[in-house]
Design a protein around this motif. Structure first.
Motif, short mmCIF file in Angstrom:
data_model
loop_
_atom_site.label_atom_id
_atom_site.label_comp_id
_atom_site.label_asym_id
_atom_site.label_seq_id
_atom_site.Cartn_x
_atom_site.Cartn_y
_atom_site.Cartn_z
N UNK A 1 0.93 -1.01 -0.26
CA UNK A 1 0.06 0.09 0.21
C UNK A 1 0.95 1.02 -0.05
N UNK A 2 1.86 1.10 0.77
CA UNK A 2 2.76 2.47 0.87
C UNK A 2 3.32 2.60 -0.53
N UNK A 3 3.84 1.42 -0.95
CA UNK A 3 4.64 1.66 -2.49
C UNK A 3 3.70 2.30 -3.31
N UNK A 4 2.45 1.83 -3.44
CA UNK A 4 1.61 2.40 -4.46
C UNK A 4 1.09 3.82 -4.24
N UNK B 1 -5.65 2.58 -8.65
CA UNK B 1 -6.26 1.54 -8.72
C UNK B 1 -5.66 0.35 -7.72
N UNK B 2 -4.52 0.40 -7.58
CA UNK B 2 -3.78 -0.76 -6.66
C UNK B 2 -4.33 -0.29 -5.20
N UNK B 3 -3.91 1.17 -4.81
CA UNK B 3 -4.52 1.63 -3.50
C UNK B 3 -5.88 1.32 -3.21
N UNK C 1 -6.07 -2.44 -2.30
CA UNK C 1 -5.52 -2.61 -1.26
C UNK C 1 -6.39 -2.22 0.10
N UNK C 2 -7.42 -0.95 -0.39
CA UNK C 2 -8.00 -0.63 0.79
C UNK C 2 -9.49 -1.41 0.67
N UNK C 3 -9.82 -2.22 -0.15
CA UNK C 3 -10.95 -2.94 -0.12
C UNK C 3 -12.00 -1.80 -0.49
N UNK C 4 -11.91 -0.80 -1.36
CA UNK C 4 -12.82 -0.10 -1.76
C UNK C 4 -13.99 -0.61 -2.56
#
Lengths: 378, 189
Positions: free
Chosen positions: A313-316, A370-372, A375-378
């Protein structure tokens, strides 16, 4: 709680900046655009002697035993200097996966040589589809006795023309789950059947087309396990993303500082142009973006160092922010410099072009947003 | 930064010009120059150009596949393309208003300053978006193997950075719109 660089990291940063200001002037950067190799072997050796190349490798493999966060400090200064050459490809794209997933024999074979400056490596991952997904890996590797035979084309491979070894990401099994059946090979660049062609790029960096025609690689050169290369790649991509962000942050800060100086010095309409609100607001906005980039990049570098669960998450987040921040900084950097900012002679365009190239490296802002979201399960 | 030479310095060393070639009145040249710039900035030429650029971008999005789908089907891309088309249309009709004014012999009004400024900034956004559509291929220059459309967009992208500087910076133009177009007072210098 300590969200600042440690004393040693500050020393590393200062000495790196001094070293690069002396050894990597803008004239070298410009010369390397036309240069066949695209980097200075003399400078590379000096970097090796300073311990830069093996900074994040353990001492038993010829390294310094420092962390990825320490490496990020070096990468930031390198990005500020627009350091030409295969620093990220050799150390981050190749050295780090060998350290993480290599056999003891492989680690002993490659890591000390990378650290001493005697081995240049790169990662051959992307293909003409331009995809970062598992489905984008189609270059085939088929078993043949003690070897595997690789066939296909890799594109945008950085510095392949000077690499001694390539990490080649291949497909060894093609099922419905594209994550399975990916195998990474350590390929000697001198193997028969490898053809490398340098592509003409906007920045002058040496991105290559690598064509593999019946290239035979011994089974023992598999990195990690057969068919199980994707988890290694996922980690490489996250680390590469953060490394690129460090590079970008360094460059963006140069742009901001240089532009602030110009706004104070450039006299027009009876005074420095920096007194105009329009200029001030632009610089303030740039500051938000560059400081923000610094914050999120170091958080991501820390997360990698600590193997924190939020690493991906941090990287994206970092890449999405830095992709916009560096680009915007250079857009405004050119604009505030006016006509001179548009010229070849001024150094701004070197950073401008670098910002655009970095924007798309390892996934652009949209890809990482989109990855974020995922990863946040939006 | 494109590698091309378009803008030059001219050095004048005791150049003699006959008085008959003076344009307008002596010492009133500034106003004449500003007047010509108003016409240059009317931007009616941009009116049609940008529409074509947007159509080219739509085509590029339709032809570019990412993860098995054309980019033109990606919701984020669709929104951006649609907005660009709207922007280009606004530019076109504003340009036609300017043209009408000129044909009627009227002096260019504020709508001409808007057209020029908006058109140039739109072009920058369009060129940047072209790079965005090309993804990893955006790094390839003219003449590179694998370059999309022979790397023409790369030149357009680099060249577009001069748009907000040439014929007056965008910042100056905004001041002119505010001061001359809207009658707002000048900033204390």
């Amino acid at each position: 709680m300590d969200f600042g660089l440690g004393e040693e990291q500050v020393m590393l940063k200062t000495s790196a900046r001094d070293f690069l200001e002396k050894e990597c002037p803008k004239q070298l950067v410009r010369d390397m655009i036309e240069d066949e190799k695209g980097y200075s072997p003399e400078l590379w050796k000096k970097m090796a002697d300073l311990g830069w190349l093996g900074l994040a490798f353990p001492e038993e493999y010829g390294g310094v035993g420092s962390s990825f966060l320490d490496l990020a400090v070096l990468l930031e200064e390198s990005g500020r200097a627009l350091l030409p050459g295969p620093f990220i490809p050799t150390v981050v794209l190749s050295g780090m996966p060998i350290l993480a997933a290599g056999s003891e024999e492989q680690k002993q074979q490659f890591l000390p040589q990378i650290a001493s400056g005697d081995m240049i490596m790169t990662l051959a991952f992307m293909e003409p589809s331009g995809s970062l997904e598992t489905s984008g890996v189609t270059v085939k590797a088929t078993p043949a006795g003690e070897d595997f035979i690789i066939n296909g084309t890799k594109l945008f491979v950085p510095d392949a023309h000077v690499a001694d070894y390539l990490l080649c990401v291949t497909r060894t099994k093609d099922g419905s789950n594209k994550e399975e059946g990916i195998t990474i090979f350590l390929v000697d660049a001198k193997t028969d059947g490898i053809q490398t062609e340098i592509l003409k790029t906007m920045t002058g960096e040496k991105l290559c087309e690598v064509t593999l025609n019946n290239v035979a690689v011994p089974k023992k050169n598999i990195l990690g396990e057969l068919d199980r290369g994707w988890p290694i790649m996922k980690r490489v991509l996250d680390e590469a993303t953060v490394a690129e962000c460090a590079w970008m942050t360094g460059g963006a800060r140069w742009v901001l500082e240089t532009t602030i100086e110009y706004a104070k010095e450039r006299i027009q309409f009876d005074g420095p142009i920096g007194r105009f609100q329009a200029i001030q607001h632009k610089l303030a906005n740039m500051t938000i973006e560059v400081e923000g980039a610094t914050s999120i990049m170091y958080y991501a570098a820390w997360a990698v160092s600590e193997n924190n669960p939020e690493l991906a998450l941090a990287a994206s987040m970092a890449k999405a922010w830095c992709s916009d921040a560096y680009k915007h900084a250079t857009f405004e950097g050119v604009q505030i410099h006016g006509g001179i900012g548009f010229t070849w002679d001024h150094d701004m365009h070197l950073y401008f072009k670098r910002a655009k190239a970095s924007e798309v490296a390892f996934g652009d802002g949209d890809y990482h947003r989109e990855k974020v979201a995922q990863l946040l399960n939006i | 930064m494109t590698g091309h030479s378009e803008f030059n310095e001219i050095f004048l060393d005791d150049v003699r010009i006959p008085k008959s070639l003076m344009v307008g009145e002596k010492n009133k040249g500034w106003y004449i120059a500003m007047g010509t710039m108003e016409f240059e900035r009317s931007g009616i030429d941009r009116a049609i150009g940008r529409e074509n650029t947007v159509k080219d971008l739509i085509k590029m999005a339709q032809e570019t596949k990412r993860n098995g789908h054309p980019l033109s089907k990606d919701p984020v891309t669709r929104q951006k393309l649609a907005q660009f088309y709207i922007d280009a249309s606004v530019l076109k009709y504003t340009g036609l208003r300017s043209l009408t004014g000129q044909l009627r012999g009227e002096r260019p009004g504020p709508e001409t300053l808007i057209g020029n400024l908006f058109g140039y900034e739109l072009n920058q956004r369009l060129q940047d978006f072209a790079m965005h559509l090309q993804g990893p291929y955006s790094r390839l220059m003219r003449g590179a193997k694998y370059a999309i459309h022979h790397g023409g967009w790369q030149y357009g992208f680099l060249r577009s950075r001069g748009n907000t500087i040439e014929t007056g910076t965008s910042e100056i133009k905004r001041n002119i719109i505010a001061q001359r177009g809207l009658g707002l007072p000048r900033d204390p210098r």
